[in-house]
Design a protein around this motif. Structure first.
Motif, PDB file in Angstrom:
ATOM      1  N   ARG A  10      54.836  43.813  43.225  1.00 24.80           N
ATOM      2  CA  ARG A  10      53.213  44.197  43.088  1.00 24.80           C
ATOM      3  C   ARG A  10      53.428  44.490  41.645  1.00 24.80           C
ATOM      4  O   ARG A  10      54.086  45.179  41.115  1.00 24.80           O
ATOM      5  N   LEU A  12      50.835  45.332  38.347  1.00 25.54           N
ATOM      6  CA  LEU A  12      49.516  45.514  37.996  1.00 25.54           C
ATOM      7  C   LEU A  12      49.349  45.101  36.282  1.00 25.54           C
ATOM      8  O   LEU A  12      49.959  45.428  35.535  1.00 25.54           O
ATOM      9  N   GLU A  34      52.350  40.170  44.079  1.00 29.90           N
ATOM     10  CA  GLU A  34      50.644  40.636  44.265  1.00 29.90           C
ATOM     11  C   GLU A  34      50.143  40.988  43.335  1.00 29.90           C
ATOM     12  O   GLU A  34      50.772  41.895  42.549  1.00 29.90           O
ATOM     13  N   ASP A  36      47.343  43.131  40.793  1.00 33.96           N
ATOM     14  CA  ASP A  36      46.038  44.085  40.752  1.00 33.96           C
ATOM     15  C   ASP A  36      45.749  43.857  39.481  1.00 33.96           C
ATOM     16  O   ASP A  36      46.698  43.669  38.316  1.00 33.96           O
ATOM     17  N   MET A  48      47.804  53.498  39.825  1.00 37.77           N
ATOM     18  CA  MET A  48      49.233  53.239  39.832  1.00 37.77           C
ATOM     19  C   MET A  48      49.501  54.577  40.764  1.00 37.77           C
ATOM     20  O   MET A  48      50.434  54.747  41.467  1.00 37.77           O
ATOM     21  N   ARG A  51      48.997  53.812  44.232  1.00 42.91           N
ATOM     22  CA  ARG A  51      49.837  52.800  44.927  1.00 42.91           C
ATOM     23  C   ARG A  51      50.671  52.431  43.750  1.00 42.91           C
ATOM     24  O   ARG A  51      50.208  51.381  43.093  1.00 42.91           O
ATOM     25  N   PRO A  53      52.792  50.308  41.466  1.00 42.25           N
ATOM     26  CA  PRO A  53      53.444  48.897  41.276  1.00 42.25           C
ATOM     27  C   PRO A  53      54.741  48.783  41.108  1.00 42.25           C
ATOM     28  O   PRO A  53      55.485  50.053  40.658  1.00 42.25           O
ATOM     29  N   ASP A  54      55.245  47.617  41.279  1.00 43.72           N
ATOM     30  CA  ASP A  54      56.799  47.564  40.638  1.00 43.72           C
ATOM     31  C   ASP A  54      56.930  47.355  39.178  1.00 43.72           C
ATOM     32  O   ASP A  54      57.757  48.046  38.680  1.00 43.72           O
ATOM     33  N   ILE A  56      54.189  47.212  35.546  1.00 43.98           N
ATOM     34  CA  ILE A  56      52.938  46.966  34.858  1.00 43.98           C
ATOM     35  C   ILE A  56      53.091  46.291  33.677  1.00 43.98           C
ATOM     36  O   ILE A  56      53.969  46.135  32.781  1.00 43.98           O
ATOM     37  N   VAL A  83      58.025  52.843  37.867  1.00 46.22           N
ATOM     38  CA  VAL A  83      57.454  51.581  37.410  1.00 46.22           C
ATOM     39  C   VAL A  83      58.193  50.901  36.137  1.00 46.22           C
ATOM     40  O   VAL A  83      58.292  51.428  35.132  1.00 46.22           O
TER      41      VAL A  83
END
Length: 125
Positions: A10, A12, A34, A36, A48, A51, A53-54, A56, A83
């Motif tokens: 994920r 962001l 994915e 965002d 964040m 949820r 993310p892995d 940013i 993150v």
């Protein structure tokens, strides 16, 4: 996953430049990622917190909460310390030390993917 498929990472994208967020989304399209989007630092922090993310992809100059302020808040929050941070900036010389930096101008897809992969790997330990 036990079936051998890699987990979706994920990402962001925190940047107030709509066109840049769209270009990042295009570059990451087709990979197990994915995406965002947050148009400012405050929105990024909110997303964040809900949820993490892995990774940013962080622009330093944003309204409401700039990149430095956001990094500060992330270091205060236990859940957000994991993150991975990749800084994207028009002025790489202004980037805070300790994070990989990508140039906004002339950013190449392979550069972006490598940075995301490295950051995901680091975040997942």
């Amino acid at each position: 996953h036990h079936d051998g498929t890699p987990e979706v990472a994920r990402v962001l994208v925190a940047d107030d430049d709509d066109a840049f967020r769209a270009s990042i989304r295009r570059m990451l399209y087709g990979f197990a990622v994915e995406v965002d989007e947050a148009a400012d630092g405050a929105a990024a922090l909110e997303m964040m917190t809900e949820r993490p993310p892995d990774v940013i992809l962080l622009d330093m100059l944003m309204p409401r909460l700039d990149g430095n302020a956001l990094l500060q808040r992330m270091s205060d929050e236990q859940a957000l310390r994991q993150v991975g941070v990749v800084v994207v900036t028009v002025r790489p010389d202004t980037a805070p030390p300790g994070h990989p930096v990508l140039p906004k101008q002339g950013l190449r897809r392979d550069q972006l993917l490598q940075a995301v992969r490295d950051a995901v790997g680091a975040a997942r330990g």
